[in-house]
Design a protein around this motif. Structure first.
Motif, mmCIF file in Angstrom:
data_model
loop_
_atom_site.group_PDB
_atom_site.id
_atom_site.type_symbol
_atom_site.label_atom_id
_atom_site.label_comp_id
_atom_site.label_asym_id
_atom_site.label_seq_id
_atom_site.Cartn_x
_atom_site.Cartn_y
_atom_site.Cartn_z
ATOM 1 N N PRO A 81 0.819 -1.219 0.000
ATOM 2 C CA PRO A 81 0.000 0.000 0.000
ATOM 3 C C PRO A 81 0.854 1.271 0.000
ATOM 4 O O PRO A 81 0.480 2.268 -0.614
ATOM 5 N N GLU A 82 1.993 1.228 0.660
ATOM 6 C CA GLU A 82 2.871 2.400 0.710
ATOM 7 C C GLU A 82 3.430 2.737 -0.676
ATOM 8 O O GLU A 82 3.479 3.901 -1.076
ATOM 9 N N ALA A 84 2.070 1.852 -3.541
ATOM 10 C CA ALA A 84 0.939 2.278 -4.362
ATOM 11 C C ALA A 84 0.618 3.748 -4.095
ATOM 12 O O ALA A 84 0.369 4.518 -5.036
ATOM 13 N N GLU A 85 0.634 4.158 -2.849
ATOM 14 C CA GLU A 85 0.349 5.549 -2.505
ATOM 15 C C GLU A 85 1.435 6.474 -3.050
ATOM 16 O O GLU A 85 1.145 7.542 -3.593
ATOM 17 N N ALA A 86 2.684 6.065 -2.919
ATOM 18 C CA ALA A 86 3.782 6.881 -3.443
ATOM 19 C C ALA A 86 3.649 7.023 -4.963
ATOM 20 O O ALA A 86 3.864 8.116 -5.513
ATOM 21 N N THR A 87 3.268 5.958 -5.637
ATOM 22 C CA THR A 87 3.077 6.001 -7.091
ATOM 23 C C THR A 87 1.921 6.929 -7.454
ATOM 24 O O THR A 87 2.007 7.721 -8.398
ATOM 25 N N ARG A 88 0.844 6.863 -6.676
ATOM 26 C CA ARG A 88 -0.309 7.728 -6.924
ATOM 27 C C ARG A 88 0.092 9.198 -6.798
ATOM 28 O O ARG A 88 -0.226 10.028 -7.659
ATOM 29 N N VAL A 89 0.822 9.537 -5.730
ATOM 30 C CA VAL A 89 1.256 10.916 -5.517
ATOM 31 C C VAL A 89 2.185 11.359 -6.650
ATOM 32 O O VAL A 89 2.034 12.453 -7.201
ATOM 33 N N TYR A 90 3.124 10.492 -7.012
ATOM 34 C CA TYR A 90 4.062 10.814 -8.090
ATOM 35 C C TYR A 90 3.312 11.098 -9.390
ATOM 36 O O TYR A 90 3.561 12.101 -10.065
ATOM 37 N N LEU A 91 2.388 10.216 -9.736
ATOM 38 C CA LEU A 91 1.639 10.397 -10.983
ATOM 39 C C LEU A 91 0.742 11.625 -10.927
ATOM 40 O O LEU A 91 0.598 12.337 -11.931
ATOM 41 N N ALA A 92 0.154 11.900 -9.774
ATOM 42 C CA ALA A 92 -0.689 13.087 -9.645
ATOM 43 C C ALA A 92 0.128 14.340 -9.916
ATOM 44 O O ALA A 92 -0.316 15.252 -10.623
ATOM 45 N N HIS A 93 1.340 14.378 -9.380
ATOM 46 C CA HIS A 93 2.208 15.533 -9.616
ATOM 47 C C HIS A 93 2.712 15.555 -11.057
ATOM 48 O O HIS A 93 2.786 16.621 -11.671
ATOM 49 N N ALA A 94 3.057 14.403 -11.587
ATOM 50 C CA ALA A 94 3.588 14.339 -12.950
ATOM 51 C C ALA A 94 2.556 14.816 -13.958
ATOM 52 O O ALA A 94 2.881 15.566 -14.884
ATOM 53 N N PHE A 95 1.317 14.403 -13.807
ATOM 54 C CA PHE A 95 0.296 14.756 -14.791
ATOM 55 C C PHE A 95 -0.188 16.187 -14.664
ATOM 56 O O PHE A 95 -0.917 16.680 -15.513
ATOM 57 N N THR A 96 0.194 16.888 -13.594
ATOM 58 C CA THR A 96 -0.148 18.303 -13.488
ATOM 59 C C THR A 96 1.029 19.183 -13.921
ATOM 60 O O THR A 96 0.933 20.397 -13.901
ATOM 61 N N SER A 97 2.105 18.545 -14.325
ATOM 62 C CA SER A 97 3.289 19.278 -14.773
ATOM 63 C C SER A 97 3.228 19.481 -16.282
ATOM 64 O O SER A 97 3.199 18.530 -17.045
ATOM 65 N N ARG A 98 3.225 20.740 -16.696
ATOM 66 C CA ARG A 98 3.206 21.029 -18.132
ATOM 67 C C ARG A 98 4.439 20.449 -18.817
ATOM 68 O O ARG A 98 4.363 19.921 -19.920
ATOM 69 N N GLU A 99 5.583 20.585 -18.170
ATOM 70 C CA GLU A 99 6.834 20.096 -18.743
ATOM 71 C C GLU A 99 6.778 18.578 -18.942
ATOM 72 O O GLU A 99 7.180 18.056 -19.977
ATOM 73 N N TYR A 100 6.271 17.865 -17.946
ATOM 74 C CA TYR A 100 6.146 16.404 -18.045
ATOM 75 C C TYR A 100 5.234 16.030 -19.199
ATOM 76 O O TYR A 100 5.551 15.148 -20.000
ATOM 77 N N MET A 101 4.097 16.687 -19.297
ATOM 78 C CA MET A 101 3.140 16.375 -20.356
ATOM 79 C C MET A 101 3.722 16.692 -21.726
ATOM 80 O O MET A 101 3.513 15.968 -22.692
#
Length: 106
Positions: A81-82, A84-101
């Motif tokens: 679960p830890e 999975a949560e870290a991955t969720r947070v990482y992806l949430a931040h990544a997908f809100t990054s214009r540079e990443y997108m």
């Protein structure tokens, strides 16, 4: 029935179902040879009710559930679960990054 008992019963039933599916999809004679029992022993584990009213497969499924363990296919990948949560947070931040997108959809 309590919520905990309902959850335990559902997990036990799922464990039993996965075990039976795997047995039915396998060559039971080969499975029996691998665990060094007669093929009829494997068959009886699926069908013969013991004094507790459970087959051995049902008992194993319930035992695993009581121990907070579950049956999953060997090919499944475990993720805590830890992680999975870290991955969720990482992806949430990544997908809100214009540079990443911009890099992702170049």
């Amino acid at each position: 029935m309590s919520k905990v008992l309902n959850e335990l019963t559902a997990i036990a039933s799922n464990n039993e179902s996965l075990i039976l599916q795997a047995l039915n999809a396998s060559n039971q004679r080969q499975v029996a040879e691998l665990v060094k029992v007669d093929a009829s022993t494997v068959s009886r584990m699926k069908t013969d009710k013991k004094t507790n009213g459970l087959t051995e497969v049902e008992f194993i499924g319930s035992l695993l559930a009581a121990l907070e363990l579950k049956v999953v296919p060997e090919s499944d990948v475990y993720c805590s679960p830890e992680i999975a949560e870290a991955t969720r947070v990482y992806l949430a931040h990544a997908f809100t990054s214009r540079e990443y997108m911009r890099i992702l959809f170049k």
